[in-house]
Scaffold this active site. Structure first.
Site, PDB file in Angstrom:
ATOM      1  N   TYR A  52       0.819  -1.224   0.000  1.00  0.00           N
ATOM      2  CA  TYR A  52       0.000   0.000   0.000  1.00  0.00           C
ATOM      3  C   TYR A  52       0.854   1.276   0.000  1.00  0.00           C
ATOM      4  O   TYR A  52       0.370   2.335   0.405  1.00  0.00           O
ATOM      5  CB  TYR A  52      -0.934   0.000   1.205  1.00  0.00           C
ATOM      6  CG  TYR A  52      -2.253  -0.721   0.990  1.00  0.00           C
ATOM      7  CD1 TYR A  52      -3.054  -0.464  -0.123  1.00  0.00           C
ATOM      8  CD2 TYR A  52      -2.728  -1.629   1.932  1.00  0.00           C
ATOM      9  CE1 TYR A  52      -4.274  -1.113  -0.304  1.00  0.00           C
ATOM     10  CE2 TYR A  52      -3.960  -2.277   1.760  1.00  0.00           C
ATOM     11  CZ  TYR A  52      -4.719  -2.013   0.639  1.00  0.00           C
ATOM     12  OH  TYR A  52      -5.935  -2.638   0.472  1.00  0.00           O
ATOM     13  N   PHE A  60      -4.979   7.386   6.847  1.00  0.00           N
ATOM     14  CA  PHE A  60      -5.444   6.048   7.206  1.00  0.00           C
ATOM     15  C   PHE A  60      -4.410   4.960   6.916  1.00  0.00           C
ATOM     16  O   PHE A  60      -4.677   3.772   7.101  1.00  0.00           O
ATOM     17  CB  PHE A  60      -6.763   5.724   6.480  1.00  0.00           C
ATOM     18  CG  PHE A  60      -6.712   5.861   4.980  1.00  0.00           C
ATOM     19  CD1 PHE A  60      -6.228   4.829   4.188  1.00  0.00           C
ATOM     20  CD2 PHE A  60      -7.163   7.021   4.356  1.00  0.00           C
ATOM     21  CE1 PHE A  60      -6.172   4.943   2.809  1.00  0.00           C
ATOM     22  CE2 PHE A  60      -7.113   7.150   2.973  1.00  0.00           C
ATOM     23  CZ  PHE A  60      -6.615   6.102   2.193  1.00  0.00           C
ATOM     24  N   ARG A  88     -13.175  -3.627 -11.053  1.00  0.00           N
ATOM     25  CA  ARG A  88     -13.513  -2.419 -10.272  1.00  0.00           C
ATOM     26  C   ARG A  88     -15.031  -2.222 -10.269  1.00  0.00           C
ATOM     27  O   ARG A  88     -15.606  -1.832  -9.247  1.00  0.00           O
ATOM     28  CB  ARG A  88     -12.823  -1.176 -10.857  1.00  0.00           C
ATOM     29  CG  ARG A  88     -11.303  -1.183 -10.817  1.00  0.00           C
ATOM     30  CD  ARG A  88     -10.707  -1.076  -9.456  1.00  0.00           C
ATOM     31  NE  ARG A  88     -11.182   0.042  -8.686  1.00  0.00           N
ATOM     32  CZ  ARG A  88     -10.646   0.458  -7.533  1.00  0.00           C
ATOM     33  NH1 ARG A  88      -9.580  -0.170  -7.023  1.00  0.00           N
ATOM     34  NH2 ARG A  88     -11.139   1.465  -6.882  1.00  0.00           N
ATOM     35  N   THR A  94     -15.357   2.428  -3.162  1.00  0.00           N
ATOM     36  CA  THR A  94     -14.505   2.171  -1.997  1.00  0.00           C
ATOM     37  C   THR A  94     -15.322   2.142  -0.705  1.00  0.00           C
ATOM     38  O   THR A  94     -15.127   1.272   0.141  1.00  0.00           O
ATOM     39  CB  THR A  94     -13.402   3.258  -1.902  1.00  0.00           C
ATOM     40  OG1 THR A  94     -12.682   3.279  -3.137  1.00  0.00           O
ATOM     41  CG2 THR A  94     -12.448   2.980  -0.765  1.00  0.00           C
ATOM     42  N   ARG A 105     -18.949  -4.956  -2.719  1.00  0.00           N
ATOM     43  CA  ARG A 105     -18.867  -4.109  -1.521  1.00  0.00           C
ATOM     44  C   ARG A 105     -20.247  -3.723  -0.995  1.00  0.00           C
ATOM     45  O   ARG A 105     -20.430  -3.573   0.213  1.00  0.00           O
ATOM     46  CB  ARG A 105     -18.007  -2.879  -1.822  1.00  0.00           C
ATOM     47  CG  ARG A 105     -16.517  -3.229  -1.841  1.00  0.00           C
ATOM     48  CD  ARG A 105     -15.671  -2.140  -2.423  1.00  0.00           C
ATOM     49  NE  ARG A 105     -14.246  -2.303  -2.111  1.00  0.00           N
ATOM     50  CZ  ARG A 105     -13.284  -1.561  -2.641  1.00  0.00           C
ATOM     51  NH1 ARG A 105     -13.586  -0.607  -3.511  1.00  0.00           N
ATOM     52  NH2 ARG A 105     -12.035  -1.761  -2.310  1.00  0.00           N
ATOM     53  N   ASN A 115     -13.902  -3.131   3.658  1.00  0.00           N
ATOM     54  CA  ASN A 115     -14.726  -3.167   2.444  1.00  0.00           C
ATOM     55  C   ASN A 115     -14.529  -4.435   1.613  1.00  0.00           C
ATOM     56  O   ASN A 115     -14.796  -4.470   0.423  1.00  0.00           O
ATOM     57  CB  ASN A 115     -14.516  -1.891   1.625  1.00  0.00           C
ATOM     58  CG  ASN A 115     -13.075  -1.687   1.224  1.00  0.00           C
ATOM     59  OD1 ASN A 115     -12.233  -2.554   1.426  1.00  0.00           O
ATOM     60  ND2 ASN A 115     -12.783  -0.528   0.635  1.00  0.00           N
ATOM     61  N   HIS A 118     -10.045  -6.008  -2.449  1.00  0.00           N
ATOM     62  CA  HIS A 118      -9.125  -5.091  -3.135  1.00  0.00           C
ATOM     63  C   HIS A 118      -9.101  -5.461  -4.612  1.00  0.00           C
ATOM     64  O   HIS A 118      -9.205  -6.643  -4.953  1.00  0.00           O
ATOM     65  CB  HIS A 118      -7.700  -5.242  -2.575  1.00  0.00           C
ATOM     66  CG  HIS A 118      -6.662  -4.582  -3.455  1.00  0.00           C
ATOM     67  ND1 HIS A 118      -6.359  -3.237  -3.360  1.00  0.00           N
ATOM     68  CD2 HIS A 118      -5.917  -5.071  -4.486  1.00  0.00           C
ATOM     69  CE1 HIS A 118      -5.451  -2.935  -4.293  1.00  0.00           C
ATOM     70  NE2 HIS A 118      -5.168  -4.026  -4.981  1.00  0.00           N
ATOM     71  N   GLU A 129       1.230  -5.584  -8.842  1.00  0.00           N
ATOM     72  CA  GLU A 129       0.596  -6.267  -7.707  1.00  0.00           C
ATOM     73  C   GLU A 129       0.607  -7.792  -7.879  1.00  0.00           C
ATOM     74  O   GLU A 129       0.760  -8.536  -6.904  1.00  0.00           O
ATOM     75  CB  GLU A 129      -0.837  -5.752  -7.523  1.00  0.00           C
ATOM     76  CG  GLU A 129      -0.855  -4.305  -7.057  1.00  0.00           C
ATOM     77  CD  GLU A 129      -2.266  -3.743  -6.854  1.00  0.00           C
ATOM     78  OE1 GLU A 129      -2.374  -2.593  -6.416  1.00  0.00           O
ATOM     79  OE2 GLU A 129      -3.258  -4.463  -7.122  1.00  0.00           O
TER      80      GLU A 129
END
Ligand code: IDP
Ligand code: MG
Length: 136
Positions: A52, A60, A88, A94, A105, A115, A118, A129
Site C-alpha cells: 500500500y 489512514f 472495479r 470504496t 462491496r 470493504n 481489493h 501487484e
C-alpha cells in the site's frame, strides 16, 4: 479489439473472517472471471506497508496496513476481457455506502476500511501487484 487482461484481487480479512470466500469467488465466476491462481496467506505488516506504499501519506495508512495484516487474506489473479475495469465495477465504490446494488462491496462491505475486497486500479499496477504476490 480483444483486450484479455489480468488483475489482482484480494479478499480482505473482514470477508475471510466471515467465511465469504466461496460466495465472493462465485460472484467473480458468474461475471466470467477466470481465477488463474489463488492462495490464502497472512502477510506481515511490513509487507502490507510495501503493498500500500502509494497511500503512505494518507491519514489512514497505518490503520490500513494493520488491517490488511490482521488475519488471513485470499489473493487471486483474475483474468477476463478488460479485467481491471470489470473487476472495479464488480467491486463497487470504496465506501460500501456508495456502492451500487449487485456489487461485492454493497453486498458484503461493512465500512470504508472493512470493504471486503481489493482490486488493482490500472493494468500497470495490476502487473506490479501480481508480481508482488505471485513472483514465481
Ligand atoms: P480502493 O480499494 O477502492 O482502490 P483506495 O483509495 O485505493 O480504494 O484505498 C485503499 C484502501 O484504503 C480502501 O480499500 C480502504 O480499505 C482504505 N481507505 C480508503 N480511504 C479510506 C478512508 O478515508 N478511511 C479509511 N480507510 C480508507
Ligand atoms: Mg486502490
Amino acid at each position: 479489439m480483444s483486450n484479455l487482461e489480468q488483475t489482482l484481487s484480494i479478499i480482505k480479512p473482514d470477508a475471510v473472517e466471515r467465511n465469504l470466500e466461496v460466495e465472493i469467488k462465485e460472484m467473480f465466476k458468474n461475471k466470467g472471471f477466470q481465477i488463474l491462481k489463488e492462495k490464502k496467506i497472512q502477510i506481515e505488516k511490513s509487507e502490507a506497508e510495501k503493498f500500500y506504499k502509494v497511500h503512505e501519506t494518507k491519514p489512514f495508512y497505518n490503520d490500513l496496513c494493520d488491517y490488511l495484516s490482521s488475519g488471513p487474506i485470499v489473493v487471486m489473479i483474475l483474468q477476463k476481457e478488460n479485467a481491471v475495469k470489470e473487476n472495479r465495477e464488480l467491486m463497487g465504490a470504496t465506501n460500501p455506502k456508495d456502492a451500487d446494488d449487485g456489487t461485492i462491496r454493497k453486498k458484503y462491505g461493512i465500512s470504508i476500511d472493512k470493504n471486503s475486497v481489493h482490486g488493482s486500479d490500472s493494468a500497470y499496477n495490476a502487473q506490479i501487484e501480481i508480481q508482488f504476490f505471485f513472483n514465481d
